[in-house]
Design a protein around this motif. Structure first.
Motif: not given
Length: 453
Positions: A376-383
Motif C-alpha cells: 500500500r505504501t509503494w502504491t500510494r507513493a507511486v500514485l
C-alpha cells in the motif's frame, strides 16, 4: 484441425518448467534432439524449460507425449469428459501437495531405447516432411553419459573410486521422501491459512540455511522475511507451484547473496564463527567459496537435491552445476581433510542443515500485514508522484506562452569617437617604396616591341 482436436490439445496439462527439464534429462535427450523432434529451435525448447513460454495446440500434446506425461488414452473423447478433466485440473485454494510429480522410473537401457522415439510425436505435431525424412535416415544417437563426480583427493596414496551423480529418475522419489516439499495440502484452507502453514513449516529452516550461506544471522532473517513478503505479494503463483518451499528458498538465497549488502555497515562482515572447531572449520571453508559454488554444494550435498534441480535453481546448465560441485568439493577437501569423502561431506552438511533453528522470527500474520502495508505504501507513493507530475505538466501547459514576442532593446547613448575605418596610414618607408614602384614600373630587360612596316 477440428475444434474437438484443438480442445483436446489445449487441455493437456504439462509439468512445471523444472520438471520438464528433469524429465528430458532422465530420457537422456539433449535440447537439440527435442528441438529437432518438435520442429522448433533450441531457444524455443529452452524457453519451455525456463517457464517463459509453453507450447500450444498439437505441439503441446506432442511435447507432453515426448516427456512421457501424456498418452493417447488421456485425451478427452467428449465435451463432457473434457469439462470434467478441466474441473479436476483446476488448482485448489490451498497450497499444493508436498510430493512433487515424478516421472516414471526408467532404467538406462529403456532410456536409450526411447531416445530416438520422438519421431511419431513430431509427425503428429505437423513437422515438415523433409526434416522427418532426414531424421529417419539418420542412425539413432547414443545418449551422452552422465557427468561424473570425483571423490576428491585420495588418502595415503589409495585411489578412491569415482562417484557417479545420482540418477535422476531413481533419486527423485528418494529425495521427495527425505525432504518434504512443503506443508501438506488441506482442502478448504483460505490463502491466509495456507500462507501461515507454509511460513511455520519452512521459515525457521530457511533462516538456518541462509546463515550457512552468508555467515550473517541478521542478514539471514532479513532475507527470509523479504522472501515471504515477496511470496505473499505473488501468492496466486506460489500457491499453485509444485514446490512452494523451493520458490521461497530461491528468493531468499538470491536476496542474501546479493553483492550490494557489502556496502551496508551492518552486513559488511560475517558474524563471529562458532566455538566448536569442526563447525568453525566447515563454515569458514564454505564462506571462502564463491557464492554460486557455495549455493550449489549446499543444495546438492546439504538439502539432497539432484543435479538437474540444483542446476535449475541456480540458473545454470547441468554441466556447469556439476563443475561447480566438483570444484567446491575439491576446495573443501583441501581446507578440511576429513571431508575429502563426498559421503562424509554429505553427512556433515545434512547434519548442519537439519539442526534445530534458534532464530526468533515474527509471526506469520505480522509478515503478511507488513507485506500488505509495504504494498500500500509503494502504491500510494507511486500514485502521489504521478499526481504531482500530472499537476506540474498541467500548470506548465496552462501558463506557457503560445507565441514568441521578441524583446526590443532600449536605446543607449554612445560616447567617444568611433574607430577610424579604412586602410592604415602609410609610413615613410611605405611611401618611398610606392614612389619607386611607380617610377620604375619594369625593372627587368627591355621588352621587344614589333615595328610595323
Amino acid at each position: 484441425m477440428s475444434r474437438s482436436t484443438a480442445d483436446s490439445a489445449s487441455s493437456v496439462t504439462l509439468p512445471t518448467p523444472k520438471e520438464r527439464r528433469r524429465l528430458r534429462e532422465a530420457l537422456a535427450l539433449s535440447e537439440e534432439q527435442v528441438a529437432e523432434a518438435m520442429g522448433v529451435t533450441k531457444a524455443t525448447v529452452r524457453s519451455w524449460e525456463t517457464g517463459r513460454s509453453s507450447p500450444r495446440g498439437r505441439k503441446r500434446e506432442a511435447y507432453a507425449s515426448l516427456l512421457g506425461t501424456y498418452g493417447p488414452d488421456d485425451a478427452p473423447t467428449s465435451p463432457e469428459s473434457s469439462n470434467s478433466s478441466e474441473r479436476a485440473a483446476e488448482p485448489q485454494s490451498g497450497p499444493p501437495s508436498p510430493v512433487r510429480p515424478q516421472a516414471p522410473a526408467r532404467t538406462q537401457t529403456q532410456a536409450q531405447a526411447q531416445a530416438p522415439a520422438p519421431a511419431p510425436a513430431a509427425n503428429a505435431a505437423n513437422v515438415r516432411p523433409k526434416a522427418a525424412a532426414k531424421r529417419a535416415a539418420k542412425p539413432p544417437k547414443a545418449p551422452s553419459p552422465p557427468p561424473v563426480i570425483t571423490a576428491g583427493p585420495a588418502r595415503k596414496g589409495t585411489p578412491k573410486p569415482q562417484e557417479r551423480l545420482k540418477p535422476v529418475a531413481a533419486a527423485a522419489p528418494q529425495a521427495a521422501e527425505e525432504r518434504p516439499a512443503g506443508p501438506p495440502a488441506v482442502p478448504g484452507l483460505t490463502p491466509e491459512e495456507a500462507f501461515d502453514a507454509l511460513y511455520a513449516h519452512a521459515a525457521p529452516g530457511l533462516v538456518h540455511q541462509t546463515y550457512l550461506l552468508t555467515g550473517r544471522r541478521r542478514l539471514s532473517r532479513e532475507a527470509v522475511e523479504y522472501a515471504f513478503h515477496h511470496a505473499w505479494e505473488h501468492w496466486p503463483e506460489v500457491a499453485v507451484d509444485a514446490d512452494p518451499v523451493g520458490w521461497v528458498r530461491a528468493t531468499a538465497y538470491e536476496y542474501a547473496l546479493s553483492p550490494w549488502h557489502r556496502l551496508r555497515r551492518t552486513h559488511k562482515y560475517p558474524d563471529a564463527p562458532p566455538t566448536e572447531a569442526s563447525r568453525r572449520a566447515l563454515l569458514t571453508a564454505l564462506l571462502d567459496l564463491p557464492a554460486p559454488y557455495r549455493r550449489t554444494v549446499l543444495l546438492y550435498d546439504g538439502l539432497g537435491l539432484d543435479l538437474p534441480e540444483t542446476a535449475a535453481e541456480t540458473e545454470a546448465s547441468t554441466p556447469a552445476a556439476a563443475n561447480r560441485l566438483l570444484h567446491a568439493r575439491t576446495v573443501l577437501a583441501k581446507r578440511v581433510p576429513e571431508l575429502a569423502d563426498p559421503d562424509a561431506l554429505h553427512r556433515r552438511l545434512s547434519a548442519l542443515v537439519t539442526e534445530a533453528p534458534t532464530a526468533t522470527l515474527p509471526a506469520a500474520r505480522t509478515v503478511r500485514t507488513g507485506s500488505e502495508r509495504r504494498t500500500r505504501t509503494w502504491t500510494r507513493a507511486v500514485l502521489g508522484v504521478t499526481a504531482v507530475l500530472i499537476g506540474i505538466t498541467g500548470f506548465t501547459a496552462a501558463t506557457a506562452p503560445t507565441h514568441y514576442i521578441p524583446a526590443n532593446a532600449p536605446g543607449e547613448t554612445v560616447n567617444g569617437v568611433p574607430v577610424r575605418g579604412g586602410p592604415q596610414k602609410l609610413r615613410p618607408e611605405d611611401l618611398q617604396l610606392r614612389d619607386q614602384l611607380r617610377s620604375e614600373p619594369n625593372p627587368g630587360p627591355e621588352r621587344l616591341i614589333p615595328a610595323a612596316e
